[in-house]
Scaffold this motif. Structure first.
Motif, PDB file in Angstrom:
ATOM      1  N   ARG A  48       9.357   2.217   0.996  1.00  0.00           N
ATOM      2  CA  ARG A  48       9.699   0.962   1.653  1.00  0.00           C
ATOM      3  C   ARG A  48       8.426   0.153   1.913  1.00  0.00           C
ATOM      4  N   ASN A  49       8.592  -1.076   2.382  1.00  0.00           N
ATOM      5  CA  ASN A  49       7.420  -1.908   2.695  1.00  0.00           C
ATOM      6  C   ASN A  49       6.508  -1.172   3.683  1.00  0.00           C
ATOM      7  N   GLY A  50       5.226  -1.220   3.409  1.00  0.00           N
ATOM      8  CA  GLY A  50       4.254  -0.619   4.323  1.00  0.00           C
ATOM      9  C   GLY A  50       4.132   0.889   4.209  1.00  0.00           C
ATOM     10  N   ALA A  51       4.763   1.486   3.201  1.00  0.00           N
ATOM     11  CA  ALA A  51       4.743   2.955   3.064  1.00  0.00           C
ATOM     12  C   ALA A  51       3.356   3.491   2.715  1.00  0.00           C
ATOM     13  N   GLY A  52       2.529   2.649   2.102  1.00  0.00           N
ATOM     14  CA  GLY A  52       1.184   3.098   1.732  1.00  0.00           C
ATOM     15  C   GLY A  52       0.939   3.127   0.234  1.00  0.00           C
ATOM     16  N   LYS A  53       1.860   2.564  -0.540  1.00  0.00           N
ATOM     17  CA  LYS A  53       1.750   2.624  -2.013  1.00  0.00           C
ATOM     18  C   LYS A  53       0.491   1.931  -2.530  1.00  0.00           C
ATOM     19  N   SER A  54       0.262   0.704  -2.070  1.00  0.00           N
ATOM     20  CA  SER A  54      -0.911  -0.040  -2.569  1.00  0.00           C
ATOM     21  C   SER A  54      -2.201   0.639  -2.118  1.00  0.00           C
ATOM     22  N   THR A  55      -2.191   1.171  -0.914  1.00  0.00           N
ATOM     23  CA  THR A  55      -3.398   1.849  -0.430  1.00  0.00           C
ATOM     24  C   THR A  55      -3.685   3.076  -1.298  1.00  0.00           C
ATOM     25  N   LEU A  56      -2.637   3.827  -1.639  1.00  0.00           N
ATOM     26  CA  LEU A  56      -2.848   5.004  -2.488  1.00  0.00           C
ATOM     27  C   LEU A  56      -3.332   4.568  -3.873  1.00  0.00           C
ATOM     28  N   SER A 197       6.907  -0.524  -7.897  1.00  0.00           N
ATOM     29  CA  SER A 197       7.654  -1.782  -7.944  1.00  0.00           C
ATOM     30  C   SER A 197       8.865  -1.677  -7.031  1.00  0.00           C
ATOM     31  N   HIS A 198       9.180  -2.790  -6.378  1.00  0.00           N
ATOM     32  CA  HIS A 198      10.407  -2.806  -5.570  1.00  0.00           C
ATOM     33  C   HIS A 198      11.634  -3.080  -6.433  1.00  0.00           C
ATOM     34  N   LEU A 199      11.405  -3.437  -7.685  1.00  0.00           N
ATOM     35  CA  LEU A 199      12.536  -3.694  -8.585  1.00  0.00           C
ATOM     36  C   LEU A 199      12.964  -2.371  -9.217  1.00  0.00           C
TER      37      LEU A 199
END
Ligand SMILES: Nc1ncnc2c1ncn2[C@@H]1O[C@H](COP(=O)(O)OP(=O)(O)OP(=O)(O)O)[C@@H](O)[C@H]1O
Length: 251
Positions: A48-56, A197-199
């Motif tokens: 979900r939003n803010g889960a940490g994906k981009s940071t990882l 991706s959220h899609l």
């Protein structure tokens, strides 16, 4: 591989995160993430939003240094190892392009930083996606810039390719074409690909493995098929169903 020398195989490199923890002024973005991305496999990094994906994604690409833990790429720490960082490419909502200079400046930069970057392939990819690079990157629309970054990332032919919301802003036709080109390039030259991706409905068919992040922790990992089957109730679950069920359980 456990030696410091990167392997030269073309099948992509393993990415192993060991206890990766990242904090930003009081926010714990990643909290002891232990996860392995299999070499040569397309893995979905979902949450979900803010889960940490981009940071990882940034930690794997060595754009960011974890406060604790480490990221091993092909068996050795990626941080400050140019032999590895040059072969881990991250395309996201911002990119390596030099916005106010002619496109050739960005291509020169990619050629100097990425050992297997192929200019002709880049031109070919933009034509196949239907995204003309234009005179300067900063004149591209959001969706055109996303396609531009996606093509740059694939043309780098890196052993580890991370696409973090690279679909954002692309229109439906560009997304479909980009998905097709991604698979064609993967088949032509297998590599480790991590897709966030959220899609989910649009990307789930290309994902072999899935890593589910929630509030900076790994909630589940496994093959996409296993996770879908485990969460199916009467009809086959989609990855959106899986994500909804897992994050509800974790509340
Ligand atoms: N530069 C930053 N400064 C402060 N907090 C940050 C920063 N970057 C991320 N965070 C915080 O870290 C957490 C994880 O953010 P991250 O962007 O990694 O999540 P995400 O799963 O990619 O989210 P989304 O799907 O919404 O893009 C969030 O709580 C976010 O607010």
């Amino acid at each position: 591989m456990t030696t410091g020398r990167p392997s030269t195989g073309r099948g992509g490199w393993e990415v192993r995160c060991e206890g990766v923890t990242c904090r930003y002024d009081g926010t714990t973005a990643l909290d002891g993430v232990d996860v392995t991305f299999r070499p040569g496999v397309i893995t979905g990094l979902v949450g979900r939003n803010g889960a940490g994906k981009s940071t990882l994604a940034r930690c794997i690409a060595a754009w960011e240094r974890p406060r604790d833990g480490r990221v091993l790429v092909d068996g050795a720490p990626v941080w400050e190892d140019a032999g590895r960082t040059s072969r881990v490419v991250l395309a996201g909502t911002s990119g390596p392009e030099v916005g106010d200079q002619p496109v050739r400046v960005t291509l020169d930069l990619m050629e100097s930083l990425r050992p297997d970057f192929d200019r002709d392939l880049f031109q070919d990819l933009t034509a196949r996606i239907g995204a003309e690079p234009g005179p300067r990157p900063n004149r591209l629309s959001t969706g055109q810039a996303a396609a531009f970054r996606g093509a740059l990332a694939l043309a780098a032919q890196a052993e580890v390719t991370i696409l973090d919301e690279v679909h954002l802003g692309m229109d439906a036709v560009s997304r479909r074409r980009f998905g097709r080109v991604l698979l064609e390039e993967y088949v032509r030259r297998p590599r480790t690909i991590i897709v966030s991706s959220h899609l989910l409905d649009e990307v789930e068919d290309v994902l072999e493995d899935v890593v589910v992040l929630h509030r900076g922790r790994v909630l589940a990992t496994g093959s996409a098929d296993e996770l879908r089957e485990r969460h199916s109730r009467g009809r086959l679950a989609s990855l959106t169903d899986v994500l909804e069920a897992l994050t509800e359980e974790a509340r």
